[in-house]
Design an enzyme around this catalytic site. Structure first.
Site, PDB file in Angstrom:
ATOM      1  N   ARG A  79      31.783 105.551 -44.655  1.00 17.19           N
ATOM      2  CA  ARG A  79      31.502 106.562 -45.671  1.00 17.19           C
ATOM      3  C   ARG A  79      30.048 106.519 -46.133  1.00 17.19           C
ATOM      4  O   ARG A  79      29.426 107.551 -46.389  1.00 17.19           O
ATOM      5  CB  ARG A  79      32.437 106.356 -46.862  1.00 17.19           C
ATOM      6  CG  ARG A  79      32.277 107.414 -47.944  1.00 17.19           C
ATOM      7  CD  ARG A  79      33.425 107.340 -48.933  1.00 17.19           C
ATOM      8  NE  ARG A  79      33.403 108.458 -49.863  1.00 17.19           N
ATOM      9  CZ  ARG A  79      33.239 108.313 -51.181  1.00 17.19           C
ATOM     10  NH1 ARG A  79      33.062 107.109 -51.701  1.00 17.19           N
ATOM     11  NH2 ARG A  79      33.255 109.367 -51.960  1.00 17.19           N
ATOM     12  N   HIS A  89      27.462 109.631 -46.294  1.00 11.89           N
ATOM     13  CA  HIS A  89      26.726 110.022 -47.493  1.00 11.89           C
ATOM     14  C   HIS A  89      25.219 109.875 -47.316  1.00 11.89           C
ATOM     15  O   HIS A  89      24.449 110.552 -48.001  1.00 11.89           O
ATOM     16  CB  HIS A  89      27.218 109.217 -48.703  1.00 11.89           C
ATOM     17  CG  HIS A  89      28.540 109.688 -49.231  1.00 11.89           C
ATOM     18  ND1 HIS A  89      28.989 109.406 -50.497  1.00 11.89           N
ATOM     19  CD2 HIS A  89      29.502 110.452 -48.659  1.00 11.89           C
ATOM     20  CE1 HIS A  89      30.182 109.964 -50.686  1.00 11.89           C
ATOM     21  NE2 HIS A  89      30.517 110.598 -49.576  1.00 11.89           N
ATOM     22  N   ASN A 136      28.967 109.063 -55.574  1.00 12.53           N
ATOM     23  CA  ASN A 136      28.673 107.681 -55.159  1.00 12.53           C
ATOM     24  C   ASN A 136      28.953 106.638 -56.226  1.00 12.53           C
ATOM     25  O   ASN A 136      29.334 105.512 -55.910  1.00 12.53           O
ATOM     26  CB  ASN A 136      27.191 107.565 -54.741  1.00 12.53           C
ATOM     27  CG  ASN A 136      26.882 108.363 -53.479  1.00 12.53           C
ATOM     28  OD1 ASN A 136      27.768 108.562 -52.644  1.00 12.53           O
ATOM     29  ND2 ASN A 136      25.649 108.813 -53.345  1.00 12.53           N
ATOM     30  N   HIS A 185      39.318 109.641 -42.722  1.00 10.14           N
ATOM     31  CA  HIS A 185      40.263 109.259 -43.771  1.00 10.14           C
ATOM     32  C   HIS A 185      41.537 108.629 -43.196  1.00 10.14           C
ATOM     33  O   HIS A 185      42.546 108.545 -43.883  1.00 10.14           O
ATOM     34  CB  HIS A 185      40.593 110.460 -44.669  1.00 10.14           C
ATOM     35  CG  HIS A 185      39.434 110.913 -45.512  1.00 10.14           C
ATOM     36  ND1 HIS A 185      39.432 112.071 -46.238  1.00 10.14           N
ATOM     37  CD2 HIS A 185      38.221 110.339 -45.737  1.00 10.14           C
ATOM     38  CE1 HIS A 185      38.271 112.211 -46.873  1.00 10.14           C
ATOM     39  NE2 HIS A 185      37.522 111.171 -46.584  1.00 10.14           N
TER      40      HIS A 185
END
Ligand code: HEM
Ligand SMILES: *[C@@H]1O[C@H](CO)[C@@H](O)[C@H](O)[C@H]1NC(C)=O
Ligand SMILES: *[C@@H]1O[C@H](CO)[C@@H](O)[C@H](O)[C@H]1NC(C)=O
Ligand SMILES: *[C@@H]1O[C@H](CO)[C@@H](O)[C@H](O)[C@H]1NC(C)=O
Ligand SMILES: *[C@@H]1O[C@H](CO)[C@@H](O)[C@H](O)[C@H]1NC(C)=O
Ligand SMILES: *[C@@H]1O[C@H](CO)[C@@H](O)[C@H](O)[C@H]1NC(C)=O
Ligand SMILES: *[C@@H]1O[C@H](CO)[C@@H](O)[C@H](O)[C@H]1NC(C)=O
Length: 326
Positions: free
Chosen positions: A63, A67, A95, A193
């Site tokens: 992740r 990001h 975040n 996910h």
């Protein structure tokens, strides 16, 4: 073969000195072959030890890379700490109290610096760490061209615009499209996910008051909803409680994310929307049936994501410390 490899140093120098101002130099599969031959094993062992200490770290590193790439391109901007004069991205809404794995990247960077000082960018380390992380929890492996350089700035505003689980699929598709990722990439990358966790507040509204009239989300399986309601009771105190994004095989990178969606057992609304929407549901069904197809496409979409807005040539820098610009 022989001829091509003889040309490489020349092309590299040509690119570095003549082209860097004009065009972006390409990433290269052998970028650190001479300057940091031990790089991949160092990253791999750093990821392995972090994931054997805590399995979730595989998800967190994946992740973090996402990001990084969606804000300012893959340039390590997410790794920068706030300073007295500039705001980083770590405290942006998506975040703060959520993105994790910074210490793992710091530890790998420190080991890389010992072997090859001032040579490997933090964003290349994060990109490689995400690949190794997927692999160690059972996912695919893919070749990665390297040579990304670290950015000199962060952008908190853009970090606040990262895809949200509360926004309509159309918005999410637009956000991916703005990064050069198409509908298939959106569906495939959401398959990340299949590992990791989400806090209750990111989906709680589906359990208790989806429509403003106290009814739950009809796209959520009733038995699954009841089990979620017991972990995430309708009180603020449960907001930060963690729940597995993939209840079936929580720590394994496989295609069960898509099997869950077919069974109305996606956790986030943005996940389940992929099955509800007729532009994406056929892809979800395909990936739920054919794990190999998902592995193959995930690898391809990850490589694509890892090329968003990269700095090469003489742009950016090689940070000494991933948390601060040199
Ligand atoms: C499609 C739009 C996406 C949305 C709306 C979204 C949203 C979220 C949310 C809300 C969480 C839980 C955060 C928390 O509770 O603190 C999460 C976790 C996660 N996301 Fe996404 N995400 C998206 C796409 C992606 C992509 C493209 C990747 C990687 C390729 C990814 C990888 C992950 C991983 C691995 C976790 C678990 C992290 C951990 O356990 O530390 N997500 N995501
Ligand atoms: C191991 O994981 C725990 C969380 O489960 C964390 O608090 C700790 O710092 C980790 N230790 C190392 C050496 O990474
Ligand atoms: C930060 O990102 C926003 C949104 O993409 C953009 O409008 C803005 O110009 C960026 N700011 C800087 C300083 O790059
Ligand atoms: C619970 O959270 C909501 C939304 O964040 C807030 O409006 C409300 O005041 C909170 N209630 C309590 C009792 O803290
Ligand atoms: C999802 O559906 C498939 C096929 O109908 C079934 O075999 C499987 O057990 C279901 N999984 C869950 C979690 O309900
Ligand atoms: C998809 O759904 C929309 C409305 O949700 C509908 O207008 C459209 O005709 C559907 N398309 C197909 C191919 O079924
Ligand atoms: C489903 O997978 C097959 C290959 O197994 C492919 O030909 C087809 O285009 C896929 N369809 C969708 C909607 O992804």
């Amino acid at each position: 073969m022989e001829q091509n490899s003889n040309k490489l140093p020349f092309l590299y120098l040509f690119c570095l000195f003549f082209f860097s101002a004009l065009v972006s130099c390409q990433l290269d599969y052998n970028y650190y072959a001479k300057t940091c031959p031990g790089l991949i094993p160092i990253v791999r062992s750093g990821v392995l030890s972090a994931v054997s200490n805590e399995t979730r770290m595989a998800a967190s590193l994946l992740r973090l890379h996402f990001h990084d790439c969606f804000v300012n391109g893959c340039d390590g901007s997410i790794l920068l700490d706030d300073t007295s004069s500039t705001k980083g991205e770590k405290n942006a809404v998506p975040n703060r109290n959520s993105a994790r794995g910074y210490e793992v990247i710091d530890a790998i960077k420190a080991n890389v610096e010992k072997s090859c000082p001032a040579t490997v960018s933090c964003t290349d380390i994060l990109t490689l760490a995400a690949r190794e992380a997927v692999y160690v929890v059972g996912g695919p492996y893919w070749a990665l061209p390297l040579g990304r350089r670290d950015g000199l700035t962060a952008n908190e505003t853009e970090a606040n615009e990262l895809p949200s689980p509360f926004e309509p699929l159309d918005n999410i598709i637009r956000k991916f499209s703005a990064k050069g990722l198409d509908l298939r990439d959106t569906v495939v990358l959401s398959g990340a996910h299949t590992i990791g966790f989400a806090q209750c507040f990111t989906f709680k509204q589906r359990l208790f008051n989806f429509d403003g009239n106290g009814n739950p989300d009809p796209a959520l399986d009733a038995a699954f909803r009841q089990s979620l309601q017991s972990v995430c009771p309708n009180q603020n105190t449960s907001d930060t409680q963690l729940v597995a994004l993939d209840a079936a095989t929580t720590n394994r990178f496989d295609n069960s994310y898509y099997r869950n969606l077919v069974n109305k057992s996606g956790l986030l609304q943005s996940d389940q929307d992929l099955m509800t929407d007729n532009r994406t549901s056929s892809m979800v069904q395909n990936y739920s049936k054919y794990p190999y197809l998902f592995s193959r496409d995930f690898a391809a979409s990850m490589r694509q994501m890892a090329s968003i807005g990269v700095l090469t040539g003489q742009n950016g820098e090689i940070r000494k410390n991933c948390r601060v610009v040199n």
